[in-house]
Design a protein around this motif. Structure first.
Motif, PDB file in Angstrom:
ATOM      1  N   ASN A 254      22.706   7.905  -1.345  1.00 51.35           N
ATOM      2  CA  ASN A 254      24.123   8.732  -0.792  1.00 51.35           C
ATOM      3  C   ASN A 254      23.565   9.132   0.734  1.00 51.35           C
ATOM      4  OD1 ASN A 254      26.169  10.167  -0.130  1.00 51.35           O
ATOM      5  ND2 ASN A 254      26.272  11.110  -1.923  1.00 51.35           N
ATOM      6  N   TYR A 255      23.712   8.482   1.743  1.00 50.53           N
ATOM      7  CA  TYR A 255      23.291   8.815   3.117  1.00 50.53           C
ATOM      8  C   TYR A 255      23.940  10.167   3.395  1.00 50.53           C
ATOM      9  CZ  TYR A 255      19.887   5.366   3.545  1.00 50.53           C
ATOM     10  OH  TYR A 255      18.658   4.354   3.133  1.00 50.53           O
ATOM     11  N   LYS A 256      25.072  10.253   3.406  1.00 54.15           N
ATOM     12  CA  LYS A 256      25.974  11.433   3.547  1.00 54.15           C
ATOM     13  C   LYS A 256      25.567  12.382   2.968  1.00 54.15           C
ATOM     14  CE  LYS A 256      30.940  12.108   4.081  1.00 54.15           C
ATOM     15  NZ  LYS A 256      32.427  11.729   3.597  1.00 54.15           N
ATOM     16  N   ARG A 257      25.174  12.487   1.721  1.00 53.29           N
ATOM     17  CA  ARG A 257      24.797  13.754   1.061  1.00 53.29           C
ATOM     18  C   ARG A 257      23.506  14.044   1.657  1.00 53.29           C
ATOM     19  NH1 ARG A 257      24.952  18.551   0.124  1.00 53.29           N
ATOM     20  NH2 ARG A 257      23.632  19.404  -1.775  1.00 53.29           N
ATOM     21  N   ILE A 258      22.844  13.159   1.988  1.00 55.20           N
ATOM     22  CA  ILE A 258      21.235  13.283   2.659  1.00 55.20           C
ATOM     23  C   ILE A 258      21.409  14.269   4.215  1.00 55.20           C
ATOM     24  CG2 ILE A 258      19.059  12.373   3.756  1.00 55.20           C
ATOM     25  CD1 ILE A 258      19.276  10.242   1.242  1.00 55.20           C
ATOM     26  N   LYS A 259      22.534  13.525   4.808  1.00 53.87           N
ATOM     27  CA  LYS A 259      22.599  14.338   5.973  1.00 53.87           C
ATOM     28  C   LYS A 259      23.352  15.577   5.891  1.00 53.87           C
ATOM     29  CE  LYS A 259      23.489  10.245   8.681  1.00 53.87           C
ATOM     30  NZ  LYS A 259      24.380   9.539   9.506  1.00 53.87           N
ATOM     31  N   GLU A 260      23.951  16.002   4.851  1.00 50.36           N
ATOM     32  CA  GLU A 260      24.687  17.365   4.635  1.00 50.36           C
ATOM     33  C   GLU A 260      23.476  18.105   4.160  1.00 50.36           C
ATOM     34  OE1 GLU A 260      27.367  16.745   1.356  1.00 50.36           O
ATOM     35  OE2 GLU A 260      28.765  15.895   2.648  1.00 50.36           O
ATOM     36  N   ILE A 261      22.449  17.851   3.375  1.00 52.91           N
ATOM     37  CA  ILE A 261      21.197  18.515   3.044  1.00 52.91           C
ATOM     38  C   ILE A 261      20.441  18.973   4.018  1.00 52.91           C
ATOM     39  CG2 ILE A 261      19.109  18.258   1.638  1.00 52.91           C
ATOM     40  CD1 ILE A 261      20.630  16.587  -0.625  1.00 52.91           C
ATOM     41  N   LYS A 262      20.197  17.905   5.113  1.00 53.90           N
ATOM     42  CA  LYS A 262      19.538  17.964   6.312  1.00 53.90           C
ATOM     43  C   LYS A 262      20.240  19.302   6.945  1.00 53.90           C
ATOM     44  CE  LYS A 262      17.174  15.920  10.225  1.00 53.90           C
ATOM     45  NZ  LYS A 262      16.770  17.309  10.575  1.00 53.90           N
ATOM     46  N   LYS A 263      21.451  19.304   7.280  1.00 52.78           N
ATOM     47  CA  LYS A 263      22.094  20.271   8.059  1.00 52.78           C
ATOM     48  C   LYS A 263      21.894  21.764   7.205  1.00 52.78           C
ATOM     49  CE  LYS A 263      25.704  17.857  10.356  1.00 52.78           C
ATOM     50  NZ  LYS A 263      27.186  17.233  10.337  1.00 52.78           N
ATOM     51  N   GLU A 264      22.155  21.767   5.994  1.00 53.26           N
ATOM     52  CA  GLU A 264      22.017  22.940   5.065  1.00 53.26           C
ATOM     53  C   GLU A 264      20.468  23.412   5.233  1.00 53.26           C
ATOM     54  OE1 GLU A 264      23.258  22.796   1.025  1.00 53.26           O
ATOM     55  OE2 GLU A 264      24.759  21.226   1.337  1.00 53.26           O
ATOM     56  N   MET A 265      19.278  22.482   5.448  1.00 56.70           N
ATOM     57  CA  MET A 265      18.109  22.882   5.253  1.00 56.70           C
ATOM     58  C   MET A 265      17.851  23.490   6.765  1.00 56.70           C
ATOM     59  SD  MET A 265      16.194  19.903   3.358  1.00 56.70           S
ATOM     60  CE  MET A 265      14.254  20.439   4.143  1.00 56.70           C
ATOM     61  N   ASP A 266      18.594  22.892   7.591  1.00 65.50           N
ATOM     62  CA  ASP A 266      18.366  23.373   9.062  1.00 65.50           C
ATOM     63  C   ASP A 266      18.661  24.582   9.248  1.00 65.50           C
ATOM     64  OD1 ASP A 266      17.074  21.021   9.650  1.00 65.50           O
ATOM     65  OD2 ASP A 266      18.669  20.045  10.759  1.00 65.50           O
ATOM     66  N   SER A 267      19.847  24.995   8.580  1.00 62.00           N
ATOM     67  CA  SER A 267      20.505  26.417   8.534  1.00 62.00           C
ATOM     68  C   SER A 267      19.652  27.396   7.906  1.00 62.00           C
ATOM     69  CB  SER A 267      21.897  26.118   7.797  1.00 62.00           C
ATOM     70  OG  SER A 267      22.527  27.532   7.782  1.00 62.00           O
ATOM     71  N   LYS A 268      19.349  26.992   6.845  1.00 59.80           N
ATOM     72  CA  LYS A 268      18.394  27.967   6.036  1.00 59.80           C
ATOM     73  C   LYS A 268      16.994  28.179   6.651  1.00 59.80           C
ATOM     74  CE  LYS A 268      20.915  27.770   2.402  1.00 59.80           C
ATOM     75  NZ  LYS A 268      21.853  28.899   2.027  1.00 59.80           N
ATOM     76  N   MET A 269      16.338  27.161   7.458  1.00 56.77           N
ATOM     77  CA  MET A 269      15.208  27.502   8.076  1.00 56.77           C
ATOM     78  C   MET A 269      15.361  28.228   9.236  1.00 56.77           C
ATOM     79  SD  MET A 269      12.770  25.799   6.766  1.00 56.77           S
ATOM     80  CE  MET A 269      11.467  25.647   8.129  1.00 56.77           C
ATOM     81  N   LYS A 270      16.815  28.125   9.937  1.00 57.58           N
ATOM     82  CA  LYS A 270      17.152  28.931  11.266  1.00 57.58           C
ATOM     83  C   LYS A 270      17.339  30.472  10.604  1.00 57.58           C
ATOM     84  CE  LYS A 270      20.237  29.182  15.052  1.00 57.58           C
ATOM     85  NZ  LYS A 270      21.544  28.588  15.513  1.00 57.58           N
ATOM     86  N   GLU A 271      17.886  30.726   9.590  1.00 59.15           N
ATOM     87  CA  GLU A 271      17.823  31.714   8.851  1.00 59.15           C
ATOM     88  C   GLU A 271      16.766  32.443   8.621  1.00 59.15           C
ATOM     89  OE1 GLU A 271      20.605  31.531   5.402  1.00 59.15           O
ATOM     90  OE2 GLU A 271      22.324  30.642   6.663  1.00 59.15           O
TER      91      GLU A 271
END
Length: 151
Positions: A29-46
């Protein structure tokens, strides 16, 4: 002894790469993987913004969230490998030796390569090229699907 097996090996490599791409596209599910990557980037930024002022509990909680997302991403990505790896092993260790003599070599640009090495090189290069082309295609599709904003 060079045996004219270059076209057959190239065709098998093309079929293998095509099969791996199809399996990956169906199972992952590449769509979900991209969503996860965005979430991870956001969490890392936080996490970076929290800096030294954050308590250990806060940073631990944020890192735990990131680890959960990483774990989920890996689960999605490993699904395809569960199917592809056995196919690769069977192809490399069973099918290719059954189809071609063990001393078979391929001559490419004055280099004499064992047929298995040639197969790996062709499959690797085709895999890279197809991955890049699919990525470019998906970006173009995503860009076309974005709503046009008024300026």
């Amino acid at each position: 002894m060079a045996i004219p097996i270059l076209p057959e090996l190239a065709a098998i490599a093309i079929a293998y790469v095509t099969l791996t791409i199809v399996v990956q596209r169906k199972l992952i599910n590449y769509k979900r993987i991209k969503e996860i990557k965005k979430e991870m980037d956001s969490k890392m930024k936080e996490l970076k913004q929290m800096g030294a002022t954050a308590t250990k509990e806060m940073t631990d909680a944020k890192q735990k969230e990131i680890m959960l997302l990483t774990s989920e991403s890996m689960k999605h990505q490993i699904k395809g490998m569960i199917i592809i790896l056995p196919i690769s092993i069977l192809l490399y260790y069973v099918a290719l030796p059954a189809l071609f003599p063990s001393q078979a070599t391929v001559i490419v640009l004055s280099y004499t390569l064992p047929y298995r090495t040639f197969f790996i090189i062709v499959a690797f290069v085709l895999g890279l090229i197809s991955t890049m082309l699919l990525s470019l295609y998906e970006r173009a599709v995503a860009k076309r699907q974005q709503p046009v904003t008024a300026q």
